[in-house]
Design a protein around this motif. Structure first.
Motif, PDB file in Angstrom:
ATOM      1  N   LEU A 181       0.833  -1.197   0.000  1.00 35.63           N
ATOM      2  CA  LEU A 181       0.000   0.000   0.000  1.00 35.63           C
ATOM      3  C   LEU A 181       0.871   1.252   0.000  1.00 35.63           C
ATOM      4  N   ASN A 182       0.414   2.283  -0.686  1.00 34.97           N
ATOM      5  CA  ASN A 182       1.055   3.590  -0.593  1.00 34.97           C
ATOM      6  C   ASN A 182       0.782   4.178   0.788  1.00 34.97           C
ATOM      7  N   ILE A 183       1.559   5.172   1.152  1.00 37.56           N
ATOM      8  CA  ILE A 183       1.372   5.820   2.456  1.00 37.56           C
ATOM      9  C   ILE A 183      -0.008   6.457   2.558  1.00 37.56           C
ATOM     10  N   ASP A 184      -0.597   6.825   1.396  1.00 38.72           N
ATOM     11  CA  ASP A 184      -1.910   7.468   1.389  1.00 38.72           C
ATOM     12  C   ASP A 184      -3.057   6.472   1.233  1.00 38.72           C
ATOM     13  N   GLY A 185      -2.769   5.171   1.279  1.00 33.11           N
ATOM     14  CA  GLY A 185      -3.818   4.177   1.140  1.00 33.11           C
ATOM     15  C   GLY A 185      -4.482   3.852   2.465  1.00 33.11           C
ATOM     16  N   ASN A 186      -5.803   3.774   2.472  1.00 32.24           N
ATOM     17  CA  ASN A 186      -6.526   3.382   3.681  1.00 32.24           C
ATOM     18  C   ASN A 186      -6.143   1.967   4.094  1.00 32.24           C
ATOM     19  N   ARG A 187      -6.016   1.744   5.385  1.00 30.13           N
ATOM     20  CA  ARG A 187      -5.734   0.390   5.895  1.00 30.13           C
ATOM     21  C   ARG A 187      -7.026  -0.403   6.081  1.00 30.13           C
ATOM     22  N   ASP A 188      -8.150   0.225   5.862  1.00 28.21           N
ATOM     23  CA  ASP A 188      -9.424  -0.491   5.743  1.00 28.21           C
ATOM     24  C   ASP A 188      -9.646  -0.732   4.252  1.00 28.21           C
ATOM     25  N   VAL A 189      -9.326  -1.922   3.791  1.00 28.87           N
ATOM     26  CA  VAL A 189      -9.420  -2.206   2.362  1.00 28.87           C
ATOM     27  C   VAL A 189     -10.739  -2.900   2.058  1.00 28.87           C
ATOM     28  N   THR A 190     -11.174  -2.781   0.820  1.00 26.65           N
ATOM     29  CA  THR A 190     -12.424  -3.394   0.377  1.00 26.65           C
ATOM     30  C   THR A 190     -12.109  -4.614  -0.478  1.00 26.65           C
ATOM     31  N   LEU A 191     -12.772  -5.724  -0.190  1.00 20.21           N
ATOM     32  CA  LEU A 191     -12.602  -6.942  -0.976  1.00 20.21           C
ATOM     33  C   LEU A 191     -13.934  -7.318  -1.617  1.00 20.21           C
ATOM     34  N   ILE A 192     -13.902  -7.571  -2.909  1.00 18.20           N
ATOM     35  CA  ILE A 192     -15.100  -7.964  -3.670  1.00 18.20           C
ATOM     36  C   ILE A 192     -14.923  -9.402  -4.115  1.00 18.20           C
ATOM     37  N   ARG A 193     -15.900 -10.245  -3.781  1.00 16.45           N
ATOM     38  CA  ARG A 193     -15.817 -11.679  -4.089  1.00 16.45           C
ATOM     39  C   ARG A 193     -17.138 -12.163  -4.667  1.00 16.45           C
ATOM     40  N   GLU A 194     -17.057 -12.944  -5.748  1.00 18.84           N
ATOM     41  CA  GLU A 194     -18.247 -13.519  -6.372  1.00 18.84           C
ATOM     42  C   GLU A 194     -18.211 -15.035  -6.208  1.00 18.84           C
ATOM     43  N   THR A 195     -19.233 -15.577  -5.552  1.00 15.51           N
ATOM     44  CA  THR A 195     -19.336 -17.026  -5.362  1.00 15.51           C
ATOM     45  C   THR A 195     -20.797 -17.440  -5.472  1.00 15.51           C
ATOM     46  N   ASN A 196     -21.014 -18.538  -6.186  1.00 12.44           N
ATOM     47  CA  ASN A 196     -22.356 -19.125  -6.302  1.00 12.44           C
ATOM     48  C   ASN A 196     -23.411 -18.096  -6.726  1.00 12.44           C
ATOM     49  N   GLY A 197     -23.048 -17.240  -7.665  1.00 12.74           N
ATOM     50  CA  GLY A 197     -24.013 -16.286  -8.190  1.00 12.74           C
ATOM     51  C   GLY A 197     -24.282 -15.087  -7.308  1.00 12.74           C
ATOM     52  N   THR A 198     -23.515 -14.899  -6.263  1.00 10.45           N
ATOM     53  CA  THR A 198     -23.688 -13.748  -5.386  1.00 10.45           C
ATOM     54  C   THR A 198     -22.384 -12.954  -5.300  1.00 10.45           C
ATOM     55  N   ARG A 199     -22.512 -11.660  -5.063  1.00  9.36           N
ATOM     56  CA  ARG A 199     -21.347 -10.794  -4.921  1.00  9.36           C
ATOM     57  C   ARG A 199     -21.252 -10.328  -3.472  1.00  9.36           C
ATOM     58  N   GLN A 200     -20.118 -10.578  -2.850  1.00 12.88           N
ATOM     59  CA  GLN A 200     -19.873 -10.151  -1.480  1.00 12.88           C
ATOM     60  C   GLN A 200     -18.902  -8.976  -1.495  1.00 12.88           C
ATOM     61  N   ILE A 201     -19.223  -7.955  -0.699  1.00 12.15           N
ATOM     62  CA  ILE A 201     -18.339  -6.807  -0.547  1.00 12.15           C
ATOM     63  C   ILE A 201     -18.029  -6.664   0.940  1.00 12.15           C
ATOM     64  N   ALA A 202     -16.758  -6.777   1.280  1.00 10.61           N
ATOM     65  CA  ALA A 202     -16.366  -6.778   2.684  1.00 10.61           C
ATOM     66  C   ALA A 202     -15.279  -5.742   2.931  1.00 10.61           C
ATOM     67  N   SER A 203     -15.298  -5.172   4.138  1.00  9.20           N
ATOM     68  CA  SER A 203     -14.251  -4.254   4.572  1.00  9.20           C
ATOM     69  C   SER A 203     -13.329  -5.003   5.529  1.00  9.20           C
ATOM     70  N   ILE A 204     -12.031  -4.890   5.293  1.00  8.81           N
ATOM     71  CA  ILE A 204     -11.053  -5.624   6.089  1.00  8.81           C
ATOM     72  C   ILE A 204     -10.064  -4.635   6.689  1.00  8.81           C
ATOM     73  N   ASP A 205      -9.928  -4.666   8.011  1.00  8.42           N
ATOM     74  CA  ASP A 205      -9.024  -3.749   8.709  1.00  8.42           C
ATOM     75  C   ASP A 205      -7.655  -4.412   8.841  1.00  8.42           C
ATOM     76  N   LEU A 206      -6.686  -3.921   8.093  1.00  6.37           N
ATOM     77  CA  LEU A 206      -5.346  -4.493   8.122  1.00  6.37           C
ATOM     78  C   LEU A 206      -4.589  -4.129   9.393  1.00  6.37           C
TER      79      LEU A 206
END
Length: 262
Positions: A181-206
């Motif tokens: 990550l750059n110094i200006d990048g949020n440490r709460d990153v967003t992950l997008i995952r598609e499984t079984n016909g559904t899309r999951q959007i999750a926030s992950i605190d590094l």
């Protein structure tokens, strides 16, 4: 103090104020450091279930072996499969494609469900089918995903799509592939995952050790990791901040003119 000196001083002050308004704010360690809530010599239990599941459009490498090699010949021929039209990839196997219904088509066996299974589960099912139908009684099967890829976007050094060998990759490893990550990048990153016909959007605190127990700690194929810019970067780069700086500059010049008229 003459009017010329007064004007020069006012102008310099206005420029200094404008420049200061455009400078980014200081960055504290708590904003950028990873995994901050652990003590020295702390131990975290490793989550063992990291196997990824096969999805539609995956390309699978499937190898069948036996004490009688002549029985595995149909599979050996199909492993090579059709080659890409690009001459540089003529020797690259394309593997078995998982179709829109989640099936692959194998020699001798025919259609078999692949989507939703792990590679080891599919290998077990193929071996059992071969044995139960008296095709290859001692069949040993190896299944691997050939096109395991993920994407990293936003505030990283090298955003893009990456392809890896194997099936075990953590989110930290994925980010490191993109140059961190750059110094200006949020440490709460967003992950997008598609499984079984559904899309999951999750926030992950590094910054938190809860990362290790998250269901998103291990990357699945086709995951997208998006690193948003920090609020301080947005604020310092925004048009509003720039106009604010120029406004202060204009105010300084105005005060200087007024001083000259006094």
């Amino acid at each position: 103090m003459n009017k010329h000196h007064l004007f020069s001083k006012a102008l310099l002050c206005s420029v200094a104020l404008a420049g200061a308004s455009l400078l980014p704010s200081c960055v504290s360690p708590k904003e950028v450091l990873y995994i901050q809530d652990v003590s020295d010599n702390s131990r975290e239990r490793i989550k063992a279930n990291y196997q990824t599941t096969i999805q539609k459009d995956d390309q699978l490498y499937i190898a069948v072996s036996s004490k009688q090699p002549e029985l595995t010949a149909p599979f050996a021929m199909s492993e090579i499969g059709a080659t890409n039209s690009n001459s540089n990839n003529n020797n690259k196997p394309k593997g078995y494609l998982v179709d829109a219904q989640g099936y692959i088509v194998l020699p001798v066996i025919g259609k078999i469900k692949a989507a939703g299974k792990t590679c080891s589960q599919l290998a077990t099912d193929i071996a059992a089918t071969l044995k139960n139908n008296d095709y290859i009684r001692d069949a040993s099967v190896n299944v691997q995903i050939m096109n395991f890829k993920f994407s990293v976007l936003g505030e990283v050094k090298s955003p893009g799509t990456y392809t890896i060998e194997g099936q075990r990759l953590t989110i930290l490893e994925a980010i490191s592939r993109a140059g961190d990550l750059n110094i200006d990048g949020n440490r709460d990153v967003t992950l997008i995952r598609e499984t079984n016909g559904t899309r999951q959007i999750a926030s992950i605190d590094l910054r938190s050790k809860n990362l290790f127990t998250s269901p998103y700690y291990y990357i699945q194929q086709n995951d997208i990791i998006y690193v948003t810019p920090s609020e301080r970067k947005v604020n310092t780069r925004s048009d509003a901040a720039q106009w604010y700086g120029w406004g202060l500059s204009g105010l300084g010049v105005t005060l200087a003119v007024i001083a000259l008229c006094l």
